[in-house]
Write a protein that holds these residues in place. Structure first.
Motif, PDB file in Angstrom:
ATOM      1  N   VAL A  68      44.856  38.125  23.998  1.00 14.46           N
ATOM      2  CA  VAL A  68      44.742  39.452  23.412  1.00 14.46           C
ATOM      3  C   VAL A  68      44.289  39.278  21.970  1.00 14.46           C
ATOM      4  O   VAL A  68      44.881  38.518  21.215  1.00 14.46           O
ATOM      5  CB  VAL A  68      46.086  40.216  23.472  1.00 14.46           C
ATOM      6  N   GLY A  69      43.229  39.993  21.612  1.00 12.77           N
ATOM      7  CA  GLY A  69      42.684  39.845  20.270  1.00 12.77           C
ATOM      8  C   GLY A  69      42.557  41.136  19.513  1.00 12.77           C
ATOM      9  O   GLY A  69      41.808  41.216  18.551  1.00 12.77           O
ATOM     10  N   GLY A  70      43.225  42.180  19.929  1.00 14.34           N
ATOM     11  CA  GLY A  70      43.112  43.466  19.247  1.00 14.34           C
ATOM     12  C   GLY A  70      42.011  44.298  19.876  1.00 14.34           C
ATOM     13  O   GLY A  70      41.178  43.783  20.622  1.00 14.34           O
ATOM     14  N   PRO A  71      41.993  45.582  19.577  1.00 12.36           N
ATOM     15  CA  PRO A  71      41.002  46.479  20.180  1.00 12.36           C
ATOM     16  C   PRO A  71      39.583  45.977  19.931  1.00 12.36           C
ATOM     17  O   PRO A  71      39.247  45.517  18.851  1.00 12.36           O
ATOM     18  CB  PRO A  71      41.242  47.816  19.479  1.00 12.36           C
ATOM     19  N   SER A  72      38.766  46.080  20.966  1.00 16.15           N
ATOM     20  CA  SER A  72      37.388  45.615  20.877  1.00 16.15           C
ATOM     21  C   SER A  72      36.490  46.719  20.341  1.00 16.15           C
ATOM     22  O   SER A  72      36.555  47.859  20.786  1.00 16.15           O
ATOM     23  CB  SER A  72      36.904  45.189  22.267  1.00 16.15           C
ATOM     24  N   SER A  73      35.666  46.363  19.382  1.00 11.07           N
ATOM     25  CA  SER A  73      34.752  47.348  18.807  1.00 11.07           C
ATOM     26  C   SER A  73      33.460  47.419  19.618  1.00 11.07           C
ATOM     27  O   SER A  73      32.587  48.209  19.326  1.00 11.07           O
ATOM     28  CB  SER A  73      34.436  46.986  17.356  1.00 11.07           C
ATOM     29  N   THR A  74      33.341  46.584  20.616  1.00 10.09           N
ATOM     30  CA  THR A  74      32.141  46.564  21.445  1.00 10.09           C
ATOM     31  C   THR A  74      32.520  46.753  22.903  1.00 10.09           C
ATOM     32  O   THR A  74      33.584  46.330  23.331  1.00 10.09           O
ATOM     33  CB  THR A  74      31.357  45.253  21.260  1.00 10.09           C
ATOM     34  N   THR A  75      31.655  47.395  23.664  1.00  6.04           N
ATOM     35  CA  THR A  75      31.906  47.576  25.083  1.00  6.04           C
ATOM     36  C   THR A  75      31.352  46.407  25.879  1.00  6.04           C
ATOM     37  O   THR A  75      31.540  46.333  27.087  1.00  6.04           O
ATOM     38  CB  THR A  75      31.262  48.878  25.594  1.00  6.04           C
ATOM     39  N   GLN A  76      30.647  45.499  25.207  1.00  6.86           N
ATOM     40  CA  GLN A  76      30.076  44.334  25.877  1.00  6.86           C
ATOM     41  C   GLN A  76      30.546  43.049  25.209  1.00  6.86           C
ATOM     42  O   GLN A  76      29.779  42.364  24.537  1.00  6.86           O
ATOM     43  CB  GLN A  76      28.556  44.427  25.873  1.00  6.86           C
ATOM     44  N   PRO A  77      31.820  42.694  25.415  1.00  2.00           N
ATOM     45  CA  PRO A  77      32.366  41.500  24.769  1.00  2.00           C
ATOM     46  C   PRO A  77      31.840  40.210  25.394  1.00  2.00           C
ATOM     47  O   PRO A  77      31.426  40.184  26.551  1.00  2.00           O
ATOM     48  CB  PRO A  77      33.866  41.633  25.010  1.00  2.00           C
ATOM     49  N   PHE A 137      36.055  30.296  32.947  1.00  2.40           N
ATOM     50  CA  PHE A 137      35.624  31.671  33.198  1.00  2.40           C
ATOM     51  C   PHE A 137      34.847  32.164  31.981  1.00  2.40           C
ATOM     52  O   PHE A 137      35.261  31.919  30.852  1.00  2.40           O
ATOM     53  CB  PHE A 137      36.866  32.548  33.411  1.00  2.40           C
ATOM     54  N   ASP A 138      33.752  32.855  32.200  1.00  5.50           N
ATOM     55  CA  ASP A 138      32.968  33.422  31.098  1.00  5.50           C
ATOM     56  C   ASP A 138      32.762  34.916  31.315  1.00  5.50           C
ATOM     57  O   ASP A 138      32.527  35.367  32.443  1.00  5.50           O
ATOM     58  CB  ASP A 138      31.575  32.781  31.010  1.00  5.50           C
ATOM     59  N   VAL A 139      32.857  35.643  30.222  1.00  5.90           N
ATOM     60  CA  VAL A 139      32.453  37.048  30.183  1.00  5.90           C
ATOM     61  C   VAL A 139      31.340  37.092  29.147  1.00  5.90           C
ATOM     62  O   VAL A 139      31.571  36.807  27.967  1.00  5.90           O
ATOM     63  CB  VAL A 139      33.613  37.974  29.755  1.00  5.90           C
ATOM     64  N   ILE A 140      30.136  37.409  29.587  1.00  6.45           N
ATOM     65  CA  ILE A 140      29.004  37.451  28.660  1.00  6.45           C
ATOM     66  C   ILE A 140      28.476  38.874  28.617  1.00  6.45           C
ATOM     67  O   ILE A 140      28.035  39.417  29.635  1.00  6.45           O
ATOM     68  CB  ILE A 140      27.908  36.453  29.074  1.00  6.45           C
ATOM     69  N   GLU A 141      28.597  39.472  27.438  1.00  6.52           N
ATOM     70  CA  GLU A 141      28.208  40.861  27.201  1.00  6.52           C
ATOM     71  C   GLU A 141      28.814  41.790  28.256  1.00  6.52           C
ATOM     72  O   GLU A 141      28.156  42.635  28.824  1.00  6.52           O
ATOM     73  CB  GLU A 141      26.688  40.984  27.118  1.00  6.52           C
ATOM     74  N   ALA A 169      29.934  41.162  31.259  1.00  5.99           N
ATOM     75  CA  ALA A 169      29.779  40.825  32.682  1.00  5.99           C
ATOM     76  C   ALA A 169      30.312  39.420  32.956  1.00  5.99           C
ATOM     77  O   ALA A 169      30.079  38.503  32.176  1.00  5.99           O
ATOM     78  CB  ALA A 169      28.308  40.902  33.076  1.00  5.99           C
ATOM     79  N   HIS A 170      31.006  39.276  34.082  1.00  2.00           N
ATOM     80  CA  HIS A 170      31.514  37.965  34.482  1.00  2.00           C
ATOM     81  C   HIS A 170      30.361  37.111  34.971  1.00  2.00           C
ATOM     82  O   HIS A 170      29.494  37.593  35.699  1.00  2.00           O
ATOM     83  CB  HIS A 170      32.535  38.089  35.618  1.00  2.00           C
ATOM     84  N   THR A 171      30.370  35.857  34.574  1.00  3.01           N
ATOM     85  CA  THR A 171      29.390  34.921  35.095  1.00  3.01           C
ATOM     86  C   THR A 171      30.106  33.634  35.463  1.00  3.01           C
ATOM     87  O   THR A 171      30.891  33.114  34.680  1.00  3.01           O
ATOM     88  CB  THR A 171      28.227  34.664  34.116  1.00  3.01           C
ATOM     89  N   LEU A 172      29.863  33.163  36.664  1.00  4.52           N
ATOM     90  CA  LEU A 172      30.549  31.977  37.164  1.00  4.52           C
ATOM     91  C   LEU A 172      29.557  30.845  37.459  1.00  4.52           C
ATOM     92  O   LEU A 172      29.909  29.865  38.102  1.00  4.52           O
ATOM     93  CB  LEU A 172      31.341  32.323  38.427  1.00  4.52           C
ATOM     94  N   GLN A 173      28.331  30.986  36.988  1.00  4.52           N
ATOM     95  CA  GLN A 173      27.280  30.010  37.295  1.00  4.52           C
ATOM     96  C   GLN A 173      27.622  28.601  36.830  1.00  4.52           C
ATOM     97  O   GLN A 173      27.298  27.634  37.501  1.00  4.52           O
ATOM     98  CB  GLN A 173      25.958  30.446  36.674  1.00  4.52           C
ATOM     99  N   THR A 174      28.264  28.474  35.685  1.00  7.60           N
ATOM    100  CA  THR A 174      28.577  27.143  35.150  1.00  7.60           C
ATOM    101  C   THR A 174      30.067  26.826  35.240  1.00  7.60           C
ATOM    102  O   THR A 174      30.552  25.921  34.564  1.00  7.60           O
ATOM    103  CB  THR A 174      28.106  27.023  33.684  1.00  7.60           C
ATOM    104  N   GLN A 175      30.783  27.556  36.099  1.00  8.09           N
ATOM    105  CA  GLN A 175      32.223  27.353  36.239  1.00  8.09           C
ATOM    106  C   GLN A 175      32.520  25.973  36.829  1.00  8.09           C
ATOM    107  O   GLN A 175      31.855  25.527  37.755  1.00  8.09           O
ATOM    108  CB  GLN A 175      32.820  28.435  37.129  1.00  8.09           C
ATOM    109  N   ASP A 176      33.533  25.317  36.283  1.00  2.23           N
ATOM    110  CA  ASP A 176      33.985  24.030  36.801  1.00  2.23           C
ATOM    111  C   ASP A 176      34.468  24.226  38.239  1.00  2.23           C
ATOM    112  O   ASP A 176      35.191  25.183  38.526  1.00  2.23           O
ATOM    113  CB  ASP A 176      35.123  23.506  35.917  1.00  2.23           C
TER     114      ASP A 176
END
Length: 166
Positions: free
Chosen positions: A39-48, A61-65, A67-74
């Motif tokens: 938890v890092g406090g309220p997000s000022s962006t809708t695409q974290p 796990f990655d969230v890029i802008e 969206a979840h992306t699992l392409q490079t997941q271990d």
């Protein structure tokens, strides 16, 4: 002089530019599920953009802008992770890790990129607790386990039956 101390200053400035929040200890059980908090406090962006890493470099796990992306997941984490996108606007990027194994124990880091925050979580994976009732004086080893319930029933019957047939 810059060469001798330059790398130390560069590291120090990099350290100051990131907010590293105190680490947290989380307990999980073999075969169970656990939520790793971030938890890092309220997000000022809708695409974290948020990166979850295990032992500093293995992609969990990655969230890029947004969206979840699992392409490079271990491969260790394949089909065992999920997040809570509805909570992103509140700054909550916690991660659900399912079907825990002993190899999941260790340090996880959550990097909230736009807020410049790193959150560290140490996961301990323990054996599932048993619910057997033990008789007093017996050890916890599986060889010495004696259920207490049958002994209790026998002693109750032994004390009740003589009174019923008087």
């Amino acid at each position: 002089m810059w060469t001798r101390y330059g790398s130390s200053w560069l590291w120090f400035l990099t350290f100051l530019s990131h907010r590293v929040l105190a680490g947290e200890l989380v307990d999980g059980y073999m075969g169970g599920d656990v939520i790793l908090p971030c938890v890092g406090g309220p997000s000022s962006t809708t695409q974290p953009t948020v990166y979850w890493r295990f032992q500093h470099n293995r992609n969990v796990f990655d969230v890029i802008e947004g969206a979840h992306t699992l392409q490079t997941q271990d491969p260790q984490f394949k089909d065992r992770t999920s997040a809570f996108p509805a909570k992103y606007s509140k700054g909550n990027f916690s991660l659900l890790l399912t079907n825990l194994s002993s190899t999941d124990a260790g340090q996880y880091s959550c990097y909230i990129i736009k807020a410049n925050i790193q959150r560290d979580v140490t996961l301990q994976v323990k054996a599932k607790p048993t619910t057997d009732i033990m008789t007093p004086g017996h050890s916890d080893s599986t060889d010495d386990r004696t259920p207490k319930t049958p002994l209790l029933l026998l002693s109750l019957l032994g004390s009740v039956l003589p009174h019923l047939y008087r």
